[in-house]
Design a protein around this motif. Sequence first.
Motif, PDB file in Angstrom:
ATOM      1  N   THR A 105       4.091 -15.576   3.975  1.00  0.00           N
ATOM      2  CA  THR A 105       5.502 -15.773   4.308  1.00  0.00           C
ATOM      3  C   THR A 105       6.031 -14.477   4.912  1.00  0.00           C
ATOM      4  OG1 THR A 105       6.234 -14.991   2.159  1.00  0.00           O
ATOM      5  CG2 THR A 105       5.819 -17.379   2.362  1.00  0.00           C
ATOM      6  N   GLU A 106       7.277 -14.493   5.336  1.00  0.00           N
ATOM      7  CA  GLU A 106       7.877 -13.254   5.858  1.00  0.00           C
ATOM      8  C   GLU A 106       7.886 -12.169   4.786  1.00  0.00           C
ATOM      9  OE1 GLU A 106      11.509 -13.363   8.105  1.00  0.00           O
ATOM     10  OE2 GLU A 106      10.985 -15.323   8.935  1.00  0.00           O
ATOM     11  N   ALA A 107       8.077 -12.557   3.533  1.00  0.00           N
ATOM     12  CA  ALA A 107       8.055 -11.577   2.440  1.00  0.00           C
ATOM     13  C   ALA A 107       6.636 -11.116   2.136  1.00  0.00           C
ATOM     14  CB  ALA A 107       8.681 -12.189   1.181  1.00  0.00           C
ATOM     15  N   GLY A 108       5.659 -11.970   2.381  1.00  0.00           N
ATOM     16  CA  GLY A 108       4.272 -11.633   2.082  1.00  0.00           C
ATOM     17  C   GLY A 108       3.639 -10.696   3.088  1.00  0.00           C
ATOM     18  N   GLN A 109       4.093 -10.741   4.334  1.00  0.00           N
ATOM     19  CA  GLN A 109       3.486  -9.914   5.381  1.00  0.00           C
ATOM     20  C   GLN A 109       3.606  -8.412   5.099  1.00  0.00           C
ATOM     21  OE1 GLN A 109       5.230 -11.456   8.960  1.00  0.00           O
ATOM     22  NE2 GLN A 109       3.960 -13.300   8.930  1.00  0.00           N
ATOM     23  N   PRO A 110       4.800  -7.903   4.823  1.00  0.00           N
ATOM     24  CA  PRO A 110       4.865  -6.458   4.543  1.00  0.00           C
ATOM     25  C   PRO A 110       4.164  -6.091   3.239  1.00  0.00           C
ATOM     26  CG  PRO A 110       7.029  -7.476   4.273  1.00  0.00           C
ATOM     27  CD  PRO A 110       6.118  -8.507   4.858  1.00  0.00           C
ATOM     28  N   ARG A 111       4.143  -7.018   2.298  1.00  0.00           N
ATOM     29  CA  ARG A 111       3.462  -6.762   1.018  1.00  0.00           C
ATOM     30  C   ARG A 111       1.967  -6.603   1.250  1.00  0.00           C
ATOM     31  NH1 ARG A 111       5.847  -8.759  -3.713  1.00  0.00           N
ATOM     32  NH2 ARG A 111       4.862  -7.829  -5.504  1.00  0.00           N
ATOM     33  N   ALA A 112       1.383  -7.478   2.083  1.00  0.00           N
ATOM     34  CA  ALA A 112      -0.048  -7.388   2.391  1.00  0.00           C
ATOM     35  C   ALA A 112      -0.350  -6.092   3.136  1.00  0.00           C
ATOM     36  CB  ALA A 112      -0.492  -8.595   3.212  1.00  0.00           C
ATOM     37  N   GLN A 113       0.494  -5.749   4.110  1.00  0.00           N
ATOM     38  CA  GLN A 113       0.291  -4.513   4.866  1.00  0.00           C
ATOM     39  C   GLN A 113       0.412  -3.292   3.965  1.00  0.00           C
ATOM     40  OE1 GLN A 113       3.209  -4.916   7.951  1.00  0.00           O
ATOM     41  NE2 GLN A 113       1.899  -6.186   9.226  1.00  0.00           N
ATOM     42  N   GLY A 114       1.379  -3.326   3.051  1.00  0.00           N
ATOM     43  CA  GLY A 114       1.570  -2.203   2.136  1.00  0.00           C
ATOM     44  C   GLY A 114       0.385  -2.008   1.219  1.00  0.00           C
ATOM     45  N   GLU A 115      -0.162  -3.111   0.708  1.00  0.00           N
ATOM     46  CA  GLU A 115      -1.324  -3.015  -0.177  1.00  0.00           C
ATOM     47  C   GLU A 115      -2.531  -2.464   0.585  1.00  0.00           C
ATOM     48  OE1 GLU A 115      -1.476  -3.353  -3.355  1.00  0.00           O
ATOM     49  OE2 GLU A 115       0.390  -4.377  -3.815  1.00  0.00           O
ATOM     50  N   ARG A 116      -2.730  -2.945   1.812  1.00  0.00           N
ATOM     51  CA  ARG A 116      -3.862  -2.472   2.613  1.00  0.00           C
ATOM     52  C   ARG A 116      -3.668  -0.998   2.959  1.00  0.00           C
ATOM     53  NH1 ARG A 116      -5.208  -5.242   8.189  1.00  0.00           N
ATOM     54  NH2 ARG A 116      -3.678  -6.597   7.248  1.00  0.00           N
ATOM     55  N   HIS A 117      -2.445  -0.630   3.321  1.00  0.00           N
ATOM     56  CA  HIS A 117      -2.156   0.756   3.683  1.00  0.00           C
ATOM     57  C   HIS A 117      -2.391   1.690   2.491  1.00  0.00           C
ATOM     58  CE1 HIS A 117      -0.547   4.310   5.369  1.00  0.00           C
ATOM     59  NE2 HIS A 117       0.663   4.216   4.901  1.00  0.00           N
ATOM     60  N   ALA A 118      -1.983   1.277   1.305  1.00  0.00           N
ATOM     61  CA  ALA A 118      -2.173   2.115   0.115  1.00  0.00           C
ATOM     62  C   ALA A 118      -3.657   2.381  -0.139  1.00  0.00           C
ATOM     63  CB  ALA A 118      -1.545   1.445  -1.104  1.00  0.00           C
ATOM     64  N   ARG A 119      -4.489   1.368   0.047  1.00  0.00           N
ATOM     65  CA  ARG A 119      -5.923   1.542  -0.173  1.00  0.00           C
ATOM     66  C   ARG A 119      -6.542   2.404   0.935  1.00  0.00           C
ATOM     67  NH1 ARG A 119      -4.087  -1.888  -3.263  1.00  0.00           N
ATOM     68  NH2 ARG A 119      -5.133  -2.828  -5.009  1.00  0.00           N
ATOM     69  N   GLN A 120      -6.098   2.196   2.154  1.00  0.00           N
ATOM     70  CA  GLN A 120      -6.586   3.003   3.269  1.00  0.00           C
ATOM     71  C   GLN A 120      -6.200   4.464   3.072  1.00  0.00           C
ATOM     72  OE1 GLN A 120      -5.304   1.523   7.043  1.00  0.00           O
ATOM     73  NE2 GLN A 120      -6.271   3.156   8.194  1.00  0.00           N
ATOM     74  N   GLU A 121      -4.983   4.705   2.614  1.00  0.00           N
ATOM     75  CA  GLU A 121      -4.525   6.074   2.368  1.00  0.00           C
ATOM     76  C   GLU A 121      -5.347   6.731   1.265  1.00  0.00           C
ATOM     77  OE1 GLU A 121      -0.493   7.915   0.632  1.00  0.00           O
ATOM     78  OE2 GLU A 121      -0.221   6.657   2.421  1.00  0.00           O
ATOM     79  N   TRP A 122      -5.637   5.994   0.194  1.00  0.00           N
ATOM     80  CA  TRP A 122      -6.451   6.538  -0.888  1.00  0.00           C
ATOM     81  C   TRP A 122      -7.820   6.935  -0.353  1.00  0.00           C
ATOM     82  CZ3 TRP A 122     -11.213   5.112  -2.687  1.00  0.00           C
ATOM     83  CH2 TRP A 122     -11.658   5.791  -3.822  1.00  0.00           C
ATOM     84  N   LEU A 123      -8.417   6.048   0.455  1.00  0.00           N
ATOM     85  CA  LEU A 123      -9.752   6.321   0.986  1.00  0.00           C
ATOM     86  C   LEU A 123      -9.722   7.517   1.931  1.00  0.00           C
ATOM     87  CD1 LEU A 123     -12.712   5.583   1.112  1.00  0.00           C
ATOM     88  CD2 LEU A 123     -12.149   3.842   2.825  1.00  0.00           C
ATOM     89  N   ALA A 124      -8.702   7.628   2.766  1.00  0.00           N
ATOM     90  CA  ALA A 124      -8.597   8.767   3.686  1.00  0.00           C
ATOM     91  C   ALA A 124      -8.498  10.072   2.903  1.00  0.00           C
ATOM     92  CB  ALA A 124      -7.386   8.594   4.603  1.00  0.00           C
TER      93      ALA A 124
END
Length: 153
Positions: A105-124
């Motif tokens: 949903t519109e609410a789910g899109q930023p949530r999914a991006q935020g979760e992916r970004h948080a994991r990518q940031e941890w890995l970086a």
Amino acid sequence: MNESAPAVDDIPEDASAAAMATFVAIRRLTRRLRALPGDSGLTSAQVSALVRLGKVDSATVGELAGSEQVSHQAMVKVVAVLEQAGLVRRDPDPTDGRRQLISLTEAGQPRAQGERHARQEWLARALAEHGTPEEIRALLVAAELLGKVADSL
């Protein structure tokens, strides 16, 4: 077996060792990334499904279950929680009325991006902390090779 694929005896020892080391490292890294705590209040299975849906337009429950390697029943429960939270929606499949397509949903899109970004940031951060510049460049080359292998399947 694919006719162009070499027989097991024809695989170079280095390639076999690299395959095993890569398999083990990817499995460990995947478990670690999935276990990262978040402030979203979602379980790791829910986050993983949400992130997966962020990579595709839509998927059936069966497709999600297969990609996440969980049972159909387990994914039904995950999707129900995400739907109740307003993060995903179900729509009829235009090509098969018996199936439902799950999408963000519109609410789910930023949530999914935020979760992916948080994991990518941890890995970086972890790569910068534990790897040398040369190792990080080698990882970029290895990631390109792994992408080619994944695309060839």
